[in-house]
Design a protein around this motif. Structure first.
Motif, PDB file in Angstrom:
ATOM      1  N   ASN A   1       4.243  14.699 -20.647  1.00  6.54           N
ATOM      2  CA  ASN A   1       4.085  13.325 -21.101  1.00  6.54           C
ATOM      3  C   ASN A   1       4.092  12.055 -20.424  1.00  6.54           C
ATOM      4  OD1 ASN A   1       3.988  14.313 -24.239  1.00  6.54           O
ATOM      5  ND2 ASN A   1       5.751  15.269 -23.491  1.00  6.54           N
TER       6      ASN A   1
ATOM      7  N   GLN B   1       5.833   6.993 -26.634  1.00  2.00           N
ATOM      8  CA  GLN B   1       4.907   7.856 -25.921  1.00  2.00           C
ATOM      9  C   GLN B   1       3.318   7.209 -25.660  1.00  2.00           C
ATOM     10  OE1 GLN B   1       4.251  11.532 -27.731  1.00  2.00           O
ATOM     11  NE2 GLN B   1       2.758  12.359 -25.997  1.00  2.00           N
TER      12      GLN B   1
ATOM     13  N   LYS C   1      -0.444  11.939 -23.272  1.00  2.00           N
ATOM     14  CA  LYS C   1       0.116  13.173 -23.188  1.00  2.00           C
ATOM     15  C   LYS C   1      -0.836  14.095 -22.169  1.00  2.00           C
ATOM     16  CE  LYS C   1       1.517  17.230 -26.092  1.00  2.00           C
ATOM     17  NZ  LYS C   1       2.834  17.099 -25.664  1.00  2.00           N
TER      18      LYS C   1
END
Length: 819
Positions: free
Chosen positions: A465, A484, A487
């Motif tokens: 990630n 995040q 990915k």
């Protein structure tokens, strides 16, 4: 049969491995030692200029106090395939190159390749004069230095060995004088006719010691007795009476001297487990006793013994608001200062913490343990050790005036402006400048291994990630967030690198490497990481072992584990939100490359044999295109005698080269051929021309193979049923002195056409001077089917070649009518 032609507007988009029909017209099949420039076009890459052979002190040397330039124990630094490199720029005129070899020796070179420091020996200035000896211990460094990471802040370079687990110090630090057997008795005020009592009670309930004191009743008469009673009412006298508790064999009182003016005393029992009780007839508001803790900060007495420590209890249900204070000073002039929990490990094991290479005021260097701050307040609940303790640090970096490290799933920042402090400076309130310790939130394990500052944000990488650490305004413990971003699986064998608004990181697919570019779209603020190697999926052999980027030149250089003599180059050019150039090619050198880095328009290369060279991306068109080149002047030559052509001279070469590999070029661009460098090179030289110079270097070959040409009609659909035969091809050039074009068709011997620059009626075509033509077109015949023909441009000379565009002419034969 129809005669058709087509113009190829430029040749600056490098190599493509897509089918010919899907490629851009500006992409080629092969590009070696070429440079794709959006201004000049496709040209032969810049040459490297030899700077130094990196030297170091022989390990058996016993004395360092001498001039480096006259020492006889200097040896070439070689076998750098496993060395760790770190380059940092202190100013525009001061830049250093740190090299740590696998024997744990630290070397520092300046930008010109002069040895400035070697661990275990000394430091020198740029001229080689000795500054200071050192006996620096480098045992912290890894046996595999290439796994280390480093960052530089001002005069300090922090180096991390990721194989070391960070530990707490095994020795208690901070407040050591606190004794749990001690208690403080303090009398705030005194009244007539009161009883004051001090008791020490064992845990069993029995009395360890006891003492009480009665003040006299108030007497209204005057005279001597009244004066005596007034003296007895002084706090010092009451405390002196209660000090009599020291008559017990179990208790001692400090200080030993009876000072009547002190409103307090400190006692010390011979047992750990006891309770102190004090009472007075005023409801307990005047006589106070303190042992270990106080109920609140306002309860603390305004006088105490210097160094006495107490804990201040906040909410009984929580330990996070407890803190500790220490009295500093004596009598009424002292005060309580927040301090650390006593008799506890409050520091790091410095042998396991990042070490530092520091430049001193006299320009010498030292390597050793860092001066990391100890915890100065709180305890493990209110001010715990940073989360990297007990873990391995995987990266170290600098971001928004904080030193940061990665460990496990956490990113940890130092105090703002306090790069050596990872503890809070007060636990009574959360300061904006306090250290930050935050973990990434993800449903899978995300061990962070790399961090790249990117504008106001920090980009964090795990193998699965990518995360973005940000803050709305200031980077504070209360405002920091980690989200995040993308990915993508990535290969973190080498650290990602930033260039402008982008960050490039490596990916792996089978035996080939790929590169993704992380960026934020300006219009939508959406973060993405697109592949910039999607059109060359099997081009970068092996895995990437180093990135280096130049933001000024929009250029990325990659070293891989495949062929260490090759450096892969990615050039890009953006206009608004559109990428107009995305060009991959490779540069090939004669030695294995150990390390590369950019500074402005200069690329510096260190080779495994210790050769240190530079390459100017903005090289002048008149330069001699020879690698490892050195300029030889008259005073560098030694007379070797005469031959039929004239005087013969020799020059000592600073490096070794293969037999017959050196070429000599004079100021007019004329080549004298190749030579065998057996430590010297012999050359015909005009003894009467004292100002003349020659350039000596190693030739390298530029190669560009055109893509298979495909007929694409302007209107209608394309077809594979038609026969497309190339008749001829023309190349438009500028600033060119030499190149060859080879046409290799199936069933024929290759045919090579040569361009020498000798064009009649051209002003640059002069006798005794190499001809470099400003512009023109060179045409070659093909007469072969396009699918069976490879057209390759090469240039193995020292003269430049630059190509703006190309054109082809051919026949298209279609035996049917398209519907």
């Amino acid at each position: 049969m129809a005669l058709v032609s087509k113009s190829i507007p430029n040749l600056i988009n490098g190599v493509s491995q897509q089918p010919a029909a899907l490629r851009l017209e500006s992409q080629g099949e092969v590009q070696e030692n070429g440079f794709s420039d959006v201004v000049d076009g496709l040209k032969k890459r810049p040459p490297t200029k030899f700077l130094k052979k990196l030297k170091c002190i022989n390990g058996n040397s016993s004395s360092s106090q001498s001039n480096l330039s006259v020492r006889n124990d200097l040896v070439d630094l070689e076998d750098l395939d496993t060395a760790f490199f770190h380059t940092y720029k202190r100013s525009d005129h001061e830049q250093y190159h740190v090299v740590i070899t696998d024997d744990k020796t630290v070397h520092v070179y300046d930008i010109n390749g002069n040895l400035r420091y070697q661990s275990g020996h000394a430091s020198w200035n740029s001229s080689g004069s000795w500054i200071a000896d050192n006996n620096d211990n480098t045992s912290y460094l890894s046996l595999a230095p290439f796994r280390m990471t480093a960052t530089s802040v001002a005069d300090a370079t922090f180096i991390v060995n990721p194989t070391k687990t960070v530990r707490e110090s095994s020795t208690p630090t901070g407040v050591l004088a606190h004794n749990i057997r001690k208690s403080l008795v303090y009398l705030k005020s005194v009244n007539y006719g009161r009883k004051y009592k001090v008791q020490l009670i064992r845990s069993s309930g029995s009395t360890l010691a006891s003492k009480d004191y009665d003040t006299p009743q108030q007497i209204t008469t005057t005279g001597t007795n009244a004066e005596v009673n007034d003296n007895a009412l002084k706090t010092g006298n009451v405390i002196a009476g209660l000090r009599g508790i020291a008559s017990s064999v179990w208790v001692s009182v400090l200080p030993q001297v009876n000072t009547n003016y002190l409103p307090y005393f400190v006692l010390e029992a011979d047992e750990d487990d006891y309770t102190i009780r004090v009472t007075d007839d005023d409801g307990g508001v005047n006589l106070k006793a303190f042992r270990r803790n106080a109920k609140s900060f306002t309860d603390l007495p305004n006088q105490c013994e210097d160094g006495f420590v107490l804990g201040v209890v906040g909410d009984n249900q929580k330990k996070e608001d407890d803190f500790y204070v220490k009295f500093e000073g004596e009598g009424g002039s002292g005060f309580w200062r927040e301090c650390v929990v006593p008799n506890t490990n409050n520091g790091f094991d410095l042998a396991t913490m990042p070490h530092q290479l520091r430049q001193n005021a006299d320009y010498s260097f030292t390597f050793g343990q860092g001066a990391w701050d100890n915890r100065v307040c709180g305890d493990d609940n209110t001010n715990p050790f940073p989360s990297f303790v007990g873990q391995r640090i995987t990266d170290i970096f600098f971001h928004r005036n904080r030193l940061g490290v990665l460990a496990g799933e956490n990113v940890i920042f130092s105090e703002a402006g306090g790069y050596y402090n990872f503890f809070r400076t007060t636990v009574r309130t959360l300061l904006d400048s306090d250290p930050i310790d935050v973990a990434v939130s993800q449903n899978e394990v995300s061990t962070l291994k790399a961090a790249i500052p990117m504008q106001d944000n920090l980009l964090l990488f795990s193998e699965l990630n990518q995360f973005t650490l940000s803050a709305s305004q200031l980077l504070t413990p209360a405002e920091v967030t980690v989200d995040q971003s993308t990915k993508y699986e990535c290969d973190l064998t080498t650290s990602p690198v930033s260039a402008g608004n982008s960050v490039f990181f490596a990916v792996q697919s089978g035996g080939y490497a790929g590169v993704r570019e992380f960026f934020t779209r300006e219009t939508t603020e959406v973060r993405d990481a697109t592949s910039v190697t999607s059109h060359v999926p099997a081009y970068l052999e092996g895995s990437i072992r180093q990135f280096s980027a130049s933001s000024n030149e929009d250029m990325l250089a990659c070293l891989t584990s495949g062929n260490k003599k090759e450096c892969y180059i990615y050039k890009w050019y953006n206009s608004s939100d559109e990428r107009l150039q995305s060009a991959w090619s490779k540069w090939i050198f004669t030695e294995n490359i150990a390390h590369i880095f950019f500074t402005n328009n200069l690329m510096y290369l260190t080779f495994e044999d210790g050769s240190y060279e530079t390459l100017d991306v903005k090289y002048d068109h008149t330069e001699v295109l020879l690698d490892k080149q050195i300029t030889v002047t008259r005073n560098m030559l030694s007379f070797e005698g005469h031959n039929a052509q004239g005087n013969r001279y020799s020059v000592d070469m600073p490096y070794t080269a293969a037999a017959g590999s050196l070429r000599v070029v004079d100021e007019s661009g004329n080549s004298y051929g190749t030579f065998n460098p057996d430590s010297v090179i012999q050359q015909v030289y005009d003894a009467t021309d004292n100002g003349k110079t020659v350039t000596v270097g190693i030739p390298y070959t530029f190669k560009y193979q055109m893509s298979e040409q495909v007929f694409k009609p302007k209107q209608g659909d394309s077809t594979q049923l038609a026969r497309f035969q190339l008749r001829k091809m023309s190349f438009n050039y500028s600033h060119t002195g030499h190149f060859d074009v080879t046409v290799d068709s199936v069933g024929r011997s290759p045919i090579t056409s040569n361009f020498t620059g000798r064009v009649l009626d051209n002003q640059n075509n002069l006798l005794d001077q190499a001809a470099v033509i400003d512009d023109g077109a060179f045409q070659v015949g093909v007469q072969a089917q396009a699918t069976d023909t490879a057209i390759t441009i090469t240039n193995d000379s020292h003269l430049p070649s630059t190509f703006q565009s190309a054109e082809w002419e051919g026949y298209i034969v279609l035996r049917n009518q398209r519907l």
